[in-house]
Scaffold this motif. Structure first.
Motif, PDB file in Angstrom:
ATOM      1  N   ARG A 249      46.653  10.919  45.594  1.00 18.13           N
ATOM      2  CA  ARG A 249      46.705   9.580  45.026  1.00 18.13           C
ATOM      3  C   ARG A 249      46.071   8.596  46.002  1.00 18.13           C
ATOM      4  N   PHE A 257      51.455  11.791  42.071  1.00 17.11           N
ATOM      5  CA  PHE A 257      50.521  11.527  40.979  1.00 17.11           C
ATOM      6  C   PHE A 257      50.730  12.574  39.890  1.00 17.11           C
ATOM      7  N   PRO A 258      50.365  12.250  38.654  1.00 18.34           N
ATOM      8  CA  PRO A 258      50.547  13.204  37.554  1.00 18.34           C
ATOM      9  C   PRO A 258      49.485  14.292  37.576  1.00 18.34           C
ATOM     10  N   LEU A 260      46.556  15.495  36.179  1.00 21.16           N
ATOM     11  CA  LEU A 260      45.520  14.949  35.310  1.00 21.16           C
ATOM     12  C   LEU A 260      44.612  16.024  34.731  1.00 21.16           C
ATOM     13  N   GLU A 265      48.410  13.830  29.973  1.00 18.35           N
ATOM     14  CA  GLU A 265      48.614  13.051  31.196  1.00 18.35           C
ATOM     15  C   GLU A 265      47.348  12.286  31.569  1.00 18.35           C
ATOM     16  N   LYS A 268      46.999   9.206  29.286  1.00 13.85           N
ATOM     17  CA  LYS A 268      47.913   8.121  29.670  1.00 13.85           C
ATOM     18  C   LYS A 268      47.429   7.432  30.941  1.00 13.85           C
ATOM     19  N   TRP A 269      46.950   8.220  31.902  1.00 15.39           N
ATOM     20  CA  TRP A 269      46.498   7.672  33.184  1.00 15.39           C
ATOM     21  C   TRP A 269      45.267   6.774  33.009  1.00 15.39           C
ATOM     22  N   SER A 272      45.870   3.481  31.218  1.00 11.99           N
ATOM     23  CA  SER A 272      46.731   2.545  31.948  1.00 11.99           C
ATOM     24  C   SER A 272      45.988   2.097  33.201  1.00 11.99           C
ATOM     25  N   PRO A 274      47.239   2.226  36.889  1.00 11.94           N
ATOM     26  CA  PRO A 274      48.186   2.438  37.982  1.00 11.94           C
ATOM     27  C   PRO A 274      47.688   1.790  39.278  1.00 11.94           C
ATOM     28  N   SER A 276      46.422   1.311  42.804  1.00 10.94           N
ATOM     29  CA  SER A 276      45.671   2.151  43.729  1.00 10.94           C
ATOM     30  C   SER A 276      44.909   1.267  44.697  1.00 10.94           C
ATOM     31  N   SER A 338      41.223  14.586  39.040  1.00 12.14           N
ATOM     32  CA  SER A 338      41.183  13.127  38.899  1.00 12.14           C
ATOM     33  C   SER A 338      41.134  12.704  37.439  1.00 12.14           C
ATOM     34  N   GLY A 339      41.153  13.671  36.521  1.00 11.49           N
ATOM     35  CA  GLY A 339      40.982  13.374  35.105  1.00 11.49           C
ATOM     36  C   GLY A 339      39.532  13.434  34.662  1.00 11.49           C
TER      37      GLY A 339
END
Length: 436
Positions: A249, A257-258, A260, A265, A268-269, A272, A274, A276, A338-339
């Motif tokens: 993170r 951290f979720p 990703l 997940e 959602k990340w 949104s 978050p 950082s 990292s998604g």
């Protein structure tokens, strides 16, 4: 170990204009200051200069620190939204070769002098000293790792089996020199980018210092904005894991951290915002990392792009030779830590295809590269239509997200973190070693 030299590919073309400031020499003649031009011979196999043909030609300065040369029409940001050409001035040796039917201008320069230009080209001299020192160390580490690394031109960086197109770009693309001067490697834009003594001081303060892990130089990748969580190396390049390039993170609580890689997940990340380090709109901090042309947009941490159906079909065809008809949907098949999407399934009215890795996705879906492949897809429909009229991409971050996040590191520097604390955050487990 003595300070090495690095060879940098600056510019290619059918003809190249340049000017010399000072006295230079070739193998057979001394060349005084003034404008010059080299062109490709009619055969396309030789260099024509001053009425003579050469297989290659090298202009060596009489004074390494006093003489400089200038190249016309050097292109920065190739294929990116900030692409533009300008004159750039360099010190060191200028060499011209013929490669693949084009002339290439190559600069040979001492590593530490190269780094002063890189640090000045990648960021502002007004950046905090801890940030500049940290970047000097990773720029040096990455460079020396490339010089040391064996070039493997036959390496498999492209796979196409008609069901999947998987491609990535790395330093193996450069077989005639160590690194290029553009974002593909590190921005190296000559001596005119060097302003004041701050960048020079950061390089001098860390002279010869590198990051190492497991007895080897670290491959210290970096990008503009990770988007909140770091990506792993293997999501973007070879299927090879590096112990110091792992998911974390970009915050004080770096281990929280979720997952990703999970689609729900990741959605959602990305949708949104978050907290950082790299989530900042502070222009004073952004100006440390981003040149004026980089700041033509400010939505780096979270961004939105809308692509019409017609435009998407055109991009797929022109950018990656993909024709699957009108696009019905784009579905992530695999996401990284990292998604960022590693493999994307594109479904059309005439077929479907999976593309990857992250840069292939970014290049395919934009004329100038998407900011990142960390995005979720929203389909938009016009009245009574069954095929989407456009797609909205909601995205996170800028660049591949591996290693140091430049915006996040700049924020850390402003918050009082030391350069070694910044490096430990982005490259956990790596150690600082002085090589020379």
């Amino acid at each position: 170990m003595n300070e090495p030299y690095v060879s940098v590919g600056i510019l290619s073309g059918k003809s190249i204009k340049f000017s010399l400031s000072g006295i230079y020499s070739t193998d057979d003649v001394r060349v005084v200051a003034g404008e010059q031009i080299v062109t490709l011979s009619d055969s396309g196999m030789s260099i024509l200069w001053n009425g003579s043909l050469y297989s290659s030609i090298e202009f060596r300065p009489t004074s390494y620190d006093g003489d400089t040369f200038e190249l016309n029409d050097v292109v920065n940001g190739v294929d990116f939204h900030w692409q533009r050409a300008e004159k750039q001035r360099f010190k060191g040796v200028l060499r011209f070769i013929v490669s693949n039917g084009r002339l290439t201008a190559i600069n040979s320069i001492k590593v530490e002098d190269y780094l002063v230009s890189v640090i000045s080209s990648e960021m502002s001299p007004d950046s905090s000293l801890p940030f500049l020192r940290a970047h000097a160390i990773i720029s040096r580490s990455w460079l020396l790792a490339q010089i040391k690394h064996d070039k493997r031109p036959g390496r498999d960086t492209f796979r196409n089996d008609n069901k999947e197109i998987i491609r990535w770009w790395d330093h193996e693309d450069h077989s005639d020199y160590d690194v290029c001067a553009d974002d593909h490697c590190q921005r190296y834009q000559g001596v005119q980018r060097i302003k004041g003594s701050v960048a020079s001081g950061a390089v001098e303060d860390t002279s010869g210092m590198v990051l190492m892990a497991d007895g080897m130089l670290c491959d210290t990748r970096f990008s503009k904005c990770c988007g909140g969580v770091f990506e792993e190396f293997e999501s973007c390049w070879d299927d090879e894991h590096h112990s110091y390039l792992i998911a974390r993170r970009d915050n004080i609580n770096s281990d929280r951290f979720p997952d990703l890689t999970d689609e729900s997940e990741a959605r959602k990340w990305i949708l949104s915002k978050p907290k950082s380090f790299c989530d900042t709109s502070d222009d004073q901090i952004l100006s440390q990392v981003l040149n004026s042309y980089d700041r033509e947009r400010k939505d780096f941490y979270r961004w939105t792009e809308i692509i019409s159906q017609e435009k998407l079909v055109t991009l797929l065809r022109e950018r990656s030779n993909i024709n699957v008809g009108n696009i019905i949907n784009m579905i992530p098949v695999q996401r990284g830590t990292s998604g960022r999407i590693v493999r994307l399934h594109i479904i059309g009215t005439k077929g479907d295809i999976v593309i990857g890795k992250e840069l292939m996705i970014r290049r395919t879906l934009s004329e100038s590269h998407l900011l990142s492949s960390a995005f979720v897809v929203e389909k938009n429909f016009s009245d009574s239509e069954e095929i989407p009229s456009s797609f909205t991409l909601h995205g996170a971050g800028w660049g591949h997200g591996v290693g140091l996040c430049q915006i996040g590191a700049a924020v850390m520097g402003e918050k009082g973190y030391t350069y070694d604390e910044i490096l430990r955050h982005y490259y956990p487990g790596a150690s600082i070693v002085k090589l020379y």
